[in-house]
Design an enzyme around this catalytic site. Structure first.
Site, PDB file in Angstrom:
ATOM      1  N   GLU A   1      -5.355  -5.063  10.359  1.00 29.30           N
ATOM      2  CA  GLU A   1      -4.394  -3.986  10.587  1.00 29.30           C
ATOM      3  C   GLU A   1      -4.746  -3.265  11.885  1.00 29.30           C
ATOM      4  O   GLU A   1      -5.589  -2.347  11.878  1.00 29.30           O
ATOM      5  CB  GLU A   1      -4.415  -2.988   9.418  1.00 29.30           C
ATOM      6  CG  GLU A   1      -3.998  -3.585   8.100  1.00 29.30           C
ATOM      7  CD  GLU A   1      -3.431  -2.531   7.156  1.00 29.30           C
ATOM      8  OE1 GLU A   1      -2.262  -2.667   6.787  1.00 29.30           O
ATOM      9  OE2 GLU A   1      -4.137  -1.576   6.825  1.00 29.30           O
TER      10      GLU A   1
ATOM     11  N   SER B   1       3.345  -1.847  10.379  1.00 31.58           N
ATOM     12  CA  SER B   1       4.791  -1.828  10.604  1.00 31.58           C
ATOM     13  C   SER B   1       5.482  -3.152  10.252  1.00 31.58           C
ATOM     14  O   SER B   1       6.411  -3.566  10.951  1.00 31.58           O
ATOM     15  CB  SER B   1       5.107  -1.403  12.045  1.00 31.58           C
ATOM     16  OG  SER B   1       4.626  -0.092  12.288  1.00 31.58           O
TER      17      SER B   1
ATOM     18  N   HIS C   1      -9.697   0.687   4.332  1.00 31.84           N
ATOM     19  CA  HIS C   1      -8.448   0.904   5.079  1.00 31.84           C
ATOM     20  C   HIS C   1      -8.724   1.841   6.258  1.00 31.84           C
ATOM     21  O   HIS C   1      -9.560   2.740   6.165  1.00 31.84           O
ATOM     22  CB  HIS C   1      -7.389   1.508   4.153  1.00 31.84           C
ATOM     23  CG  HIS C   1      -6.045   1.557   4.787  1.00 31.84           C
ATOM     24  ND1 HIS C   1      -5.677   2.568   5.648  1.00 31.84           N
ATOM     25  CD2 HIS C   1      -4.990   0.706   4.737  1.00 31.84           C
ATOM     26  CE1 HIS C   1      -4.442   2.340   6.090  1.00 31.84           C
ATOM     27  NE2 HIS C   1      -4.011   1.204   5.551  1.00 31.84           N
TER      28      HIS C   1
ATOM     29  N   GLY D   1       2.162   2.594  10.825  1.00 36.29           N
ATOM     30  CA  GLY D   1       3.044   3.754  10.708  1.00 36.29           C
ATOM     31  C   GLY D   1       3.678   4.177  12.016  1.00 36.29           C
ATOM     32  O   GLY D   1       4.262   5.254  12.110  1.00 36.29           O
TER      33      GLY D   1
ATOM     34  N   ASN E   1       0.861  -1.187   0.000  1.00 31.43           N
ATOM     35  CA  ASN E   1       0.000   0.000   0.000  1.00 31.43           C
ATOM     36  C   ASN E   1       0.895   1.234   0.000  1.00 31.43           C
ATOM     37  O   ASN E   1       1.466   1.576   1.025  1.00 31.43           O
ATOM     38  CB  ASN E   1      -0.910  -0.026   1.236  1.00 31.43           C
ATOM     39  CG  ASN E   1      -1.763   1.223   1.342  1.00 31.43           C
ATOM     40  OD1 ASN E   1      -1.777   2.053   0.426  1.00 31.43           O
ATOM     41  ND2 ASN E   1      -2.472   1.356   2.454  1.00 31.43           N
TER      42      ASN E   1
ATOM     43  N   GLU F   1      -7.266   4.317   7.339  1.00 31.07           N
ATOM     44  CA  GLU F   1      -7.137   5.756   7.042  1.00 31.07           C
ATOM     45  C   GLU F   1      -8.378   6.266   6.318  1.00 31.07           C
ATOM     46  O   GLU F   1      -8.762   7.431   6.468  1.00 31.07           O
ATOM     47  CB  GLU F   1      -5.841   6.006   6.250  1.00 31.07           C
ATOM     48  CG  GLU F   1      -4.628   5.868   7.165  1.00 31.07           C
ATOM     49  CD  GLU F   1      -3.360   5.367   6.494  1.00 31.07           C
ATOM     50  OE1 GLU F   1      -3.255   5.404   5.262  1.00 31.07           O
ATOM     51  OE2 GLU F   1      -2.457   4.919   7.237  1.00 31.07           O
TER      52      GLU F   1
ATOM     53  N   LYS G   1      -0.006   4.242  -0.326  1.00 33.00           N
ATOM     54  CA  LYS G   1      -0.673   5.433   0.226  1.00 33.00           C
ATOM     55  C   LYS G   1      -0.479   6.616  -0.731  1.00 33.00           C
ATOM     56  O   LYS G   1      -0.462   6.411  -1.945  1.00 33.00           O
ATOM     57  CB  LYS G   1      -0.176   5.688   1.644  1.00 33.00           C
ATOM     58  CG  LYS G   1      -0.347   4.419   2.508  1.00 33.00           C
ATOM     59  CD  LYS G   1      -0.200   4.610   3.978  1.00 33.00           C
ATOM     60  CE  LYS G   1      -0.403   3.265   4.677  1.00 33.00           C
ATOM     61  NZ  LYS G   1      -0.383   3.373   6.136  1.00 33.00           N
TER      62      LYS G   1
HETATM   63  P1  13P Z   1       2.870   0.653   7.749  1.00 35.93           P
HETATM   64  O1  13P Z   1       3.446  -0.603   7.174  1.00 35.93           O
HETATM   65  O2  13P Z   1       3.559   1.895   7.276  1.00 35.93           O
HETATM   66  O3  13P Z   1       2.706   0.568   9.232  1.00 35.93           O
HETATM   67  O4  13P Z   1       1.382   0.784   7.133  1.00 35.93           O
HETATM   68  C1  13P Z   1       0.532  -0.297   7.242  1.00 35.93           C
HETATM   69  C2  13P Z   1      -0.651  -0.032   6.398  1.00 35.93           C
HETATM   70  O5  13P Z   1      -1.472   0.810   6.689  1.00 35.93           O
HETATM   71  C3  13P Z   1      -0.780  -0.822   5.160  1.00 35.93           C
HETATM   72  O6  13P Z   1      -2.062  -0.672   4.628  1.00 35.93           O
END
Ligand code: 13P
Length: 250
Positions: A168, A214, A96, A174, A10, A98, A12
């Site tokens: 997740e 992460s 997701h 993150g 991902n 976010e 983002k």
């Molecule tokens: P990170 O791997 O940066 O923690 O992000 C995870 C994520 O949101 C993948 O969709």
């Protein structure tokens, strides 16, 4: 039941078309011939016309980070499933954290998007997970069950086969704080049991449940090595070709 692992990147809201092309040019040779796991990239919509042709004929699939549930319409800023398919996308993330956190996506919206993706043969990766306060309050199992029940409303066992779930935990996204394999396995068992309740034991046993939060080259093996963990959804560590390739080769 053995499930083929999926390593999903991902990206983002990162990368320009030139940066995306440079990534693919470097990454494909690193994973050429790798068949143990499936690999999929999830770039921003504006990057899809660059990334999809660059991955054509390779072992790397490409999808969207989000789709709208409507076939088309006056939805400024959104991308339809038809638009995704027209440029050759085959997968999509749905719900997701976010999207839930910053764009007010509810379980009901996630459910509508899931129906739309399945109707068009797009592989959906449905993202679920608890926030820190919910974990600390002992609400994790309840939150995961509610998210699954909401997402899967009206989905039949026959239609559910392509669905992938990504667990997740929001507190691990993150933050550099990875769930331990034990925490992830626990959550995956709760999720699989709930899917079994809704859709039957066979569908649940075949459904892939990815871990995200992460994931890095140095923890990928401990996580994906668990029988319950069928791959990873990777954010930050998927932005560099060598880092993503190392995760693919966990
Ligand atoms: P990170 O791997 O940066 O923690 O992000 C995870 C994520 O949101 C993948 O969709």
């Amino acid at each position: 039941m053995s499930r083929k692992a999926l390593i999903a990147a991902n990206w983002k809201m990162y990368k320009t078309p030139a940066e995306a092309k440079a990534f693919v040019d470097a990454f494909l040779p690193m994973v050429a011939g790798h068949t143990r796991d499936e690999i999929a990239l999830f770039p921003s919509p504006v990057l899809l016309p660059t990334v999809i042709p660059a991955c054509k004929g390779s072992n790397v699939a490409v999808g969207a980070q989000n789709i709208h549930f409507a076939e088309e319409g006056a939805y400024t800023g959104e991308t339809s499933v038809g638009q995704l398919m027209a440029v050759g996308g085959t997968h999509t993330l749905i719900g997701h954290s976010e999207r839930r956190q910053y764009f007010a996506e509810t379980d009901e919206i996630v459910n509508k998007k899931l129906h739309t993706a399945l109707k068009h043969g797009i592989v959906p990766i449905v993202c679920i997970g608890e926030v820190l306060a919910e974990r600390e309050a002992g609400m994790t199992a309840g939150v995961l069950k509610k998210q699954i029940i909401g997402a899967f409303a009206g989905i039949t066992p026959a239609a559910a086969k392509p669905i992938v779930i990504a667990y997740e935990p929001v507190w691990a996204i993150g933050t550099g704080k990875t769930a331990t394999p034990e925490i992830a396995v626990d959550a995956h068992r709760i999720i699989r049991a709930e899917v079994a309740k809704l859709l039957g034991a066979d569908v649940a046993a075949a459904m892939r449940i990815l871990y995200g939060g992460s994931v890095k080259p140095d923890n990928a093996n401990a996580l994906i090595g668990e029988v319950e963990i069928d791959g990873a959804l990777v954010g930050g560590a998927s932005l560099k070709p060598d880092s993503l390739a190392a995760i693919v080769k966990y």
